[in-house]
Design an enzyme around this catalytic site. Sequence first.
Site, PDB file in Angstrom:
ATOM      1  N   SER A 264      75.114 105.526  63.147  1.00 22.08           N
ATOM      2  CA  SER A 264      73.925 104.794  63.585  1.00 22.08           C
ATOM      3  C   SER A 264      73.113 104.346  62.375  1.00 22.08           C
ATOM      4  CB  SER A 264      73.055 105.689  64.465  1.00 22.08           C
ATOM      5  OG  SER A 264      72.424 106.671  63.654  1.00 22.08           O
ATOM      6  N   LYS A 265      72.166 103.480  62.654  1.00 22.86           N
ATOM      7  CA  LYS A 265      71.277 102.989  61.609  1.00 22.86           C
ATOM      8  C   LYS A 265      70.549 104.163  60.959  1.00 22.86           C
ATOM      9  CE  LYS A 265      67.041 100.196  61.496  1.00 22.86           C
ATOM     10  NZ  LYS A 265      66.655 100.547  60.155  1.00 22.86           N
TER      11      LYS A 265
END
Length: 505
Positions: A264-265
């Site tokens: 994920s970011k």
Amino acid sequence: MSKKVRVRFAPSPTGPLHIGGVRTALFNYLFAKKHGGDFVLRIEDTDQNRYVEGAEDYIVESLNWCGISFDEGPNKNEKFGPYRQSERKDLYKQYADELVASGNAYYAFDTAEQLDAERKGHEEKGKTFIYNWHNRERGRLVNSLVLTEAETKAKIDAGEDFVIRFKSPQDETLHLTDIIRGNMKIDTNVLDDKVLFKSDGMPTYHLANIVDDHLMEITHVIRGEEWLPSLALHQLLYNAFGWEAPEFAHLPLILKPTGKGKLSKRDGDKMGFPVFPLQYMSPQGTDHSIGYKEEGYFPEAVVNFLAFLGWNPGTEQEIFSLEQLVADFDLARVNKAGARFDPDKTKWFNHHYMQQQLDLDLAEQFKAIRPELSNIDVNYIALVVGLIKERATFVNDFWDLSHFFFTAPTAYDEKASKKALKEGTADVMTKVIELVNTTDDFTVENLQTNIKGWITDNEIGFGKVMMPLRLALVGALQGPDVFDIMYMIGKTETVSRIENLINQI
Ligand code: GLU
């Protein structure tokens, strides 16, 4: 394969394109080019609530930067266009109607409140509410399966909100095939009757996606694993329309560096690596993300590491250009298991591609980011780059590795000074100045012969000369060969730097 291969990358413009999306685009591109086929870009923007201004441009710029060029897409070779679903809006209703007419879909008038109440009621009994064969004709739900034709028509004519739902078959076993995952069996009773069309005139993803893949003559659907749960519905839609379905390949997830969970970011933010190809600023200016390009990655490195997220050639070879990937890529060598993302490996690839670049090109890039270099001949910078690039991963690393080729040290590293400066250093350095001054033909070889010869002849320890000399030139005990540095900065500057050191002792 008899038909011409046609694949598509079909992102929704809801924000910046994650590198997982770029990997999907890349695998589609490689497959298309390998088989002499077409690679289509289609923008799936039917969900107006999630639409983000600028996201489509970001997608196109990202693909361009990576060199993943599409054959057809918005504003490009539009023979199956338009390629934005919002511009194809009027096309979908007839297909939804067709499914209603053939008994494969139905109108549903249930309000959001009614459906919420159903959900809550089920939850209280420890059950999950699914709108399907189980309850669609039981009377509590309001749809055209329980209403008469006249009642249905009256509701539509009165402007009531409706959706068109797919009527999933009951008591059937569906056989699905995926190129990467093999054969799967699904009991249709677990499927819900997904919404295909809404009264705002917009199709949902499922309907638009199938209609467009059919009309655009897509032969292979290559997409992320998160779409695997939709495969059953998509296959049923093809069956309902009587269309031949494309072949499917669902790519493995990209996992966090720890190997647990989806990348994920936030993982990138925490560990300081980008998860987007280009930097991104949301239209409101609130959401800023770093990108591979701006962090100093070469597109070749990004393409190379992305290819290895789920695919491998089955050999030890790790370095692949885009052309080599096209030649060697094979969906049969794509894994089912998630691919662990390794930020160190991305740097390793970048280091490799750095060495492949021309010194002059790197020098231009270096010059562009350092104001100190604005007046310096790029050919000189290129010579410097040639001496230091082996130790660099990014052009951003160059300055720390090479500033002493451009400016004299203004301070001497404390630890290094302790190590290098001994009694007698000043005398030794004075002698070195003399040797430098008398080296008329100022080449690396001559300097080496003269200084090393003097050291050996006088049986002085090498360190006693070379350490303070390096300190004088660099300000620390680092950097490439001392004789290379002397040659590069020239006789006058060399002498001046040694004098500076003597004055400081
Ligand atoms: N619009 C979908 C997405 O955003 C496309 C999924 C597919 O390729 O079918 O990923």
